[in-house]
Design a protein around this motif. Structure first.
Motif, PDB file in Angstrom:
ATOM      1  N   MET A   1      22.272  65.244  14.925  1.00 40.03           N
ATOM      2  CA  MET A   1      22.386  63.989  14.442  1.00 40.03           C
ATOM      3  C   MET A   1      22.109  63.999  12.700  1.00 40.03           C
ATOM      4  N   GLU A   2      22.932  63.167  11.923  1.00 42.05           N
ATOM      5  CA  GLU A   2      23.001  63.347  10.589  1.00 42.05           C
ATOM      6  C   GLU A   2      21.592  62.411  10.251  1.00 42.05           C
ATOM      7  N   SER A   3      21.009  62.584   9.093  1.00 41.84           N
ATOM      8  CA  SER A   3      20.051  61.916   8.898  1.00 41.84           C
ATOM      9  C   SER A   3      20.191  60.444   8.359  1.00 41.84           C
ATOM     10  N   ILE A   4      19.046  59.697   8.981  1.00 41.01           N
ATOM     11  CA  ILE A   4      19.310  58.339   8.730  1.00 41.01           C
ATOM     12  C   ILE A   4      18.639  58.038   7.435  1.00 41.01           C
ATOM     13  N   LYS A   5      19.733  56.919   6.682  1.00 45.21           N
ATOM     14  CA  LYS A   5      19.234  56.420   5.331  1.00 45.21           C
ATOM     15  C   LYS A   5      18.597  54.943   5.772  1.00 45.21           C
ATOM     16  N   TYR A   6      17.331  54.908   5.263  1.00 47.85           N
ATOM     17  CA  TYR A   6      17.059  53.611   5.262  1.00 47.85           C
ATOM     18  C   TYR A   6      17.227  52.476   4.160  1.00 47.85           C
ATOM     19  N   ILE A   7      17.856  51.597   4.363  1.00 49.70           N
ATOM     20  CA  ILE A   7      18.101  50.818   3.171  1.00 49.70           C
ATOM     21  C   ILE A   7      17.070  49.617   3.079  1.00 49.70           C
ATOM     22  N   THR A   8      16.788  49.028   4.212  1.00 52.67           N
ATOM     23  CA  THR A   8      15.614  47.773   4.172  1.00 52.67           C
ATOM     24  C   THR A   8      14.752  48.327   5.442  1.00 52.67           C
ATOM     25  N   PRO A   9      13.713  47.579   5.455  1.00 51.95           N
ATOM     26  CA  PRO A   9      12.968  47.689   6.864  1.00 51.95           C
ATOM     27  C   PRO A   9      14.004  47.346   8.073  1.00 51.95           C
ATOM     28  N   PHE A  10      14.889  46.339   7.944  1.00 52.95           N
ATOM     29  CA  PHE A  10      15.530  45.814   9.054  1.00 52.95           C
ATOM     30  C   PHE A  10      16.777  46.695   9.427  1.00 52.95           C
ATOM     31  N   ILE A  11      17.563  47.097   8.200  1.00 51.85           N
ATOM     32  CA  ILE A  11      18.834  47.950   8.672  1.00 51.85           C
ATOM     33  C   ILE A  11      18.761  49.401   7.916  1.00 51.85           C
TER      34      ILE A  11
ATOM     35  N   ASP B   1      22.428  61.343  21.002  1.00 51.44           N
ATOM     36  CA  ASP B   1      21.294  61.012  20.147  1.00 51.44           C
ATOM     37  C   ASP B   1      20.821  59.560  20.496  1.00 51.44           C
ATOM     38  N   MET B   2      21.289  58.775  21.191  1.00 49.79           N
ATOM     39  CA  MET B   2      20.855  57.259  21.642  1.00 49.79           C
ATOM     40  C   MET B   2      19.367  57.326  22.054  1.00 49.79           C
ATOM     41  N   ALA B   3      18.841  58.043  22.736  1.00 48.79           N
ATOM     42  CA  ALA B   3      17.426  58.191  23.298  1.00 48.79           C
ATOM     43  C   ALA B   3      16.715  58.630  21.965  1.00 48.79           C
ATOM     44  N   SER B   4      17.039  59.471  21.143  1.00 48.72           N
ATOM     45  CA  SER B   4      16.017  59.643  19.770  1.00 48.72           C
ATOM     46  C   SER B   4      16.170  58.344  18.932  1.00 48.72           C
ATOM     47  N   ILE B   5      17.150  57.707  18.911  1.00 48.11           N
ATOM     48  CA  ILE B   5      17.399  56.840  18.085  1.00 48.11           C
ATOM     49  C   ILE B   5      16.595  55.320  18.411  1.00 48.11           C
ATOM     50  N   ALA B   6      16.580  55.282  19.743  1.00 45.31           N
ATOM     51  CA  ALA B   6      15.513  54.368  20.402  1.00 45.31           C
ATOM     52  C   ALA B   6      13.999  54.709  20.252  1.00 45.31           C
ATOM     53  N   ALA B   7      13.886  56.157  20.477  1.00 44.26           N
ATOM     54  CA  ALA B   7      12.632  56.429  20.092  1.00 44.26           C
ATOM     55  C   ALA B   7      12.040  56.390  18.822  1.00 44.26           C
ATOM     56  N   ALA B   8      12.906  56.394  17.822  1.00 42.00           N
ATOM     57  CA  ALA B   8      12.652  56.092  16.487  1.00 42.00           C
ATOM     58  C   ALA B   8      12.501  54.692  16.101  1.00 42.00           C
ATOM     59  N   GLY B   9      12.604  53.657  17.086  1.00 41.64           N
ATOM     60  CA  GLY B   9      12.195  52.377  16.764  1.00 41.64           C
ATOM     61  C   GLY B   9      13.366  51.677  16.613  1.00 41.64           C
TER      62      GLY B   9
ATOM     63  N   MET C   1      29.739  55.249  23.528  1.00 43.54           N
ATOM     64  CA  MET C   1      28.498  55.111  22.963  1.00 43.54           C
ATOM     65  C   MET C   1      27.719  53.712  23.420  1.00 43.54           C
ATOM     66  N   ALA C   2      28.603  52.803  23.746  1.00 46.15           N
ATOM     67  CA  ALA C   2      28.147  51.681  24.443  1.00 46.15           C
ATOM     68  C   ALA C   2      27.341  52.032  25.695  1.00 46.15           C
ATOM     69  N   GLU C   3      27.925  52.934  26.408  1.00 44.00           N
ATOM     70  CA  GLU C   3      27.184  53.358  27.831  1.00 44.00           C
ATOM     71  C   GLU C   3      26.022  54.147  27.282  1.00 44.00           C
ATOM     72  N   ALA C   4      26.066  54.972  26.579  1.00 47.75           N
ATOM     73  CA  ALA C   4      24.645  55.741  26.083  1.00 47.75           C
ATOM     74  C   ALA C   4      23.725  54.799  25.414  1.00 47.75           C
ATOM     75  N   ALA C   5      24.015  54.039  24.654  1.00 46.84           N
ATOM     76  CA  ALA C   5      23.060  52.932  24.048  1.00 46.84           C
ATOM     77  C   ALA C   5      22.435  52.105  25.231  1.00 46.84           C
ATOM     78  N   GLY C   6      23.002  51.644  26.027  1.00 52.03           N
ATOM     79  CA  GLY C   6      22.525  50.951  27.348  1.00 52.03           C
ATOM     80  C   GLY C   6      21.590  51.603  28.267  1.00 52.03           C
ATOM     81  N   ILE C   7      21.735  53.029  28.424  1.00 50.39           N
ATOM     82  CA  ILE C   7      21.075  53.678  29.193  1.00 50.39           C
ATOM     83  C   ILE C   7      19.705  53.937  28.368  1.00 50.39           C
ATOM     84  N   ALA C   8      19.728  54.105  27.004  1.00 53.56           N
ATOM     85  CA  ALA C   8      18.713  54.305  26.167  1.00 53.56           C
ATOM     86  C   ALA C   8      17.820  52.931  25.978  1.00 53.56           C
ATOM     87  N   GLY C   9      18.333  51.824  26.504  1.00 52.21           N
ATOM     88  CA  GLY C   9      17.795  50.538  26.079  1.00 52.21           C
ATOM     89  C   GLY C   9      18.184  49.756  24.675  1.00 52.21           C
ATOM     90  N   LEU C  10      19.219  50.291  24.311  1.00 56.69           N
ATOM     91  CA  LEU C  10      19.694  49.749  22.780  1.00 56.69           C
ATOM     92  C   LEU C  10      20.666  48.585  23.208  1.00 56.69           C
TER      93      LEU C  10
END
Length: 142
Positions: A1-11, A21-29, A51-60
């Motif tokens: 996964m590419e690095s995540i760029k934090y713009i604000t605490p919300f996005i 990557d969806m499970a680690s995205i969920a684990a990152a909060g 992507m939608a299916e994987a996100a759903g499985i990860a609870g996103l």
């Protein structure tokens, strides 16, 4: 996964992610993922359905708001802003490199934040959006 760029605490934004990557995205909060990349933009890219299916499985929560590269319209910005008002954060938006997603955020915030504040936030996240300055100024003045 590419690095995540934090713009604000919300996005935050990032380049192309994969279904695995969806499970680690969920684990990152993160709570919500927004896909700003049209299906079949590149051969190796997973579909929005995958992507939608994987996100759903990860609870996103997952939202598909495709934007054609280089063709960011005011309607796209309005759709993104409306989407952000109805989702739970933190949000991770992605496209090929993260620039489209960051540009969408910048233009959607231009009525609340000064153009310079938007550009600084984007620059701190690693994106030079100075080319958007005329549009940012126009939206700020509205």
């Amino acid at each position: 996964m590419e690095s995540i760029k934090y713009i604000t605490p919300f996005i935050s934004v990032t380049g192309q992610i994969q279904p695995e990557d969806m499970a680690s995205i969920a684990a990152a909060g993160f709570v919500t993922v927004i896909n700003n990349r049209p299906d079949a933009e590149a051969e190796e890219q997973p579909s929005s359905v995958q992507m939608a299916e994987a996100a759903g499985i990860a609870g996103l929560q997952y939202h598909y708001l495709p934007i054609i590269s280089g063709q960011l319209t005011d309607e796209n910005v309005s759709d993104f802003a409306q989407l952000l008002t109805g989702v739970k954060g933190p949000v991770l938006a992605f496209c090929r490199s993260g620039t489209r997603s960051c540009s969408l955020w910048a233009l959607s915030e231009a009525h609340r934040l000064t153009p310079s504040a938007v550009l600084v936030a984007a620059k701190n996240a690693g994106y030079d959006l100075s080319g958007l300055l005329p549009r940012l100024e126009q939206r700020w003045a509205e």
